[in-house]
Design a protein around this motif. Structure first.
Motif, PDB file in Angstrom:
ATOM      1  N   GLU A  56       0.828  -1.207   0.000  1.00  0.00           N
ATOM      2  CA  GLU A  56       0.000   0.000   0.000  1.00  0.00           C
ATOM      3  C   GLU A  56       0.866   1.262   0.000  1.00  0.00           C
ATOM      4  N   GLU A  57       1.985   1.215   0.714  1.00  0.00           N
ATOM      5  CA  GLU A  57       2.887   2.364   0.715  1.00  0.00           C
ATOM      6  C   GLU A  57       3.494   2.594  -0.667  1.00  0.00           C
ATOM      7  N   ILE A  58       3.727   1.505  -1.382  1.00  0.00           N
ATOM      8  CA  ILE A  58       4.258   1.650  -2.748  1.00  0.00           C
ATOM      9  C   ILE A  58       3.214   2.332  -3.631  1.00  0.00           C
ATOM     10  N   PHE A  59       1.970   1.890  -3.527  1.00  0.00           N
ATOM     11  CA  PHE A  59       0.901   2.517  -4.293  1.00  0.00           C
ATOM     12  C   PHE A  59       0.710   3.975  -3.879  1.00  0.00           C
ATOM     13  N   SER A 118      -0.684   2.468   5.280  1.00  0.00           N
ATOM     14  CA  SER A 118       0.594   3.151   5.106  1.00  0.00           C
ATOM     15  C   SER A 118       0.982   3.822   6.410  1.00  0.00           C
ATOM     16  N   ARG A 119       2.277   3.985   6.613  1.00  0.00           N
ATOM     17  CA  ARG A 119       2.740   4.666   7.815  1.00  0.00           C
ATOM     18  C   ARG A 119       2.281   6.121   7.825  1.00  0.00           C
ATOM     19  N   ASP A 125       3.305  12.822   3.887  1.00  0.00           N
ATOM     20  CA  ASP A 125       3.995  13.291   2.680  1.00  0.00           C
ATOM     21  C   ASP A 125       3.032  13.378   1.499  1.00  0.00           C
ATOM     22  N   PHE A 126       2.176  12.371   1.368  1.00  0.00           N
ATOM     23  CA  PHE A 126       1.210  12.382   0.275  1.00  0.00           C
ATOM     24  C   PHE A 126       0.235  13.548   0.417  1.00  0.00           C
ATOM     25  N   LYS A 127      -0.273  13.745   1.620  1.00  0.00           N
ATOM     26  CA  LYS A 127      -1.247  14.815   1.833  1.00  0.00           C
ATOM     27  C   LYS A 127      -0.640  16.188   1.570  1.00  0.00           C
ATOM     28  N   GLU A 128       0.646  16.333   1.837  1.00  0.00           N
ATOM     29  CA  GLU A 128       1.311  17.607   1.560  1.00  0.00           C
ATOM     30  C   GLU A 128       1.320  17.891   0.060  1.00  0.00           C
TER      31      GLU A 128
END
Length: 206
Positions: A56-59, A118-119, A125-128
């Motif tokens: 999931e973190e990779i995705f 995901s952690r 980081d994604f939300k940023e």
């Protein structure tokens, strides 16, 4: 040699994400696992954990990368035009999203599981990056439609982004879905990402 080694290490997250994208072209999200991803790369499965803890973190990393690329496109629209009509703006946004099919697919089908597994720091980081993309959209509206108030620009953004979650399922039907719609007499309306985005943008600009 140290420089080459450093470049290889720095490129490994992209290698892992690229492998995930290739697998996703022929496999479902649920069927993909870290073993499959490892076989598509030069990286051992234990070494993948140095970069990503779960598939999931990779995705999520793939989705973040796609949003960065879309944000670059939005910045190109911002700097590449002095003025835009509503039709021109809608067409430009539609074109930018035509290249982001993967973004639309992942977030419409598996985003909840991806974020949940995901952690926290990866999700942050994604939300940023997601927030940066929303900010870019507000800047586009401010530049090309200065008559709109801050609240109107905010309303556009907070209606347009949720709309994007439904684009992929409406454009790409599975054979099973089409058979079900046919069985109940539901007309399958053929459309494209560009058509849907243009229609939505023009409605929101009114």
């Amino acid at each position: 040699m140290a420089k080459v080694s450093r470049e290889v290490v720095e490129g490994r997250p992209d290698e892992i994400m690229d492998a995930c994208v290739r697998l996703h072209e022929t496999m479902s999200f649920r069927d993909i696992n870290l073993k499959e991803i490892s076989c598509e790369t030069s990286i051992s499965r234990p070494s993948i954990y140095n970069y990503f803890r779960t598939k999931e973190e990779i995705f999520l990393g793939v989705l973040e990368r796609e949003y960065r690329r879309w944000n670059d496109d939005l910045q190109g629209i911002l700097t590449g035009h002095q003025k835009m009509t509503g039709d021109e703006f809608a067409a430009a946004l539609a074109e930018s999203l035509r290249e982001r099919k993967l973004l639309l697919e992942i977030q419409s089908t598996d985003l909840y599981d991806i974020e949940e597994n995901s952690r926290q720091e990866s999700l942050n980081d994604f939300k940023e990056v997601f927030m940066q993309t929303m900010t870019s959209m507000e800047k586009l509206l401010e530049k090309f439609f200065p008559e709109k108030s801050k609240d109107e620009r905010s309303d556009f953004v907070y209606q347009f982004f949720p709309f994007l979650y439904g684009v992929y399922p409406y454009v790409y039907h599975t054979e099973k879905q089409e058979r079900a719609m046919d069985s109940v007499g539901m007309k399958v309306r053929k459309t494209t990402i560009e058509e849907m985005v243009c229609m939505c943008v023009l409605q929101l600009l009114k």
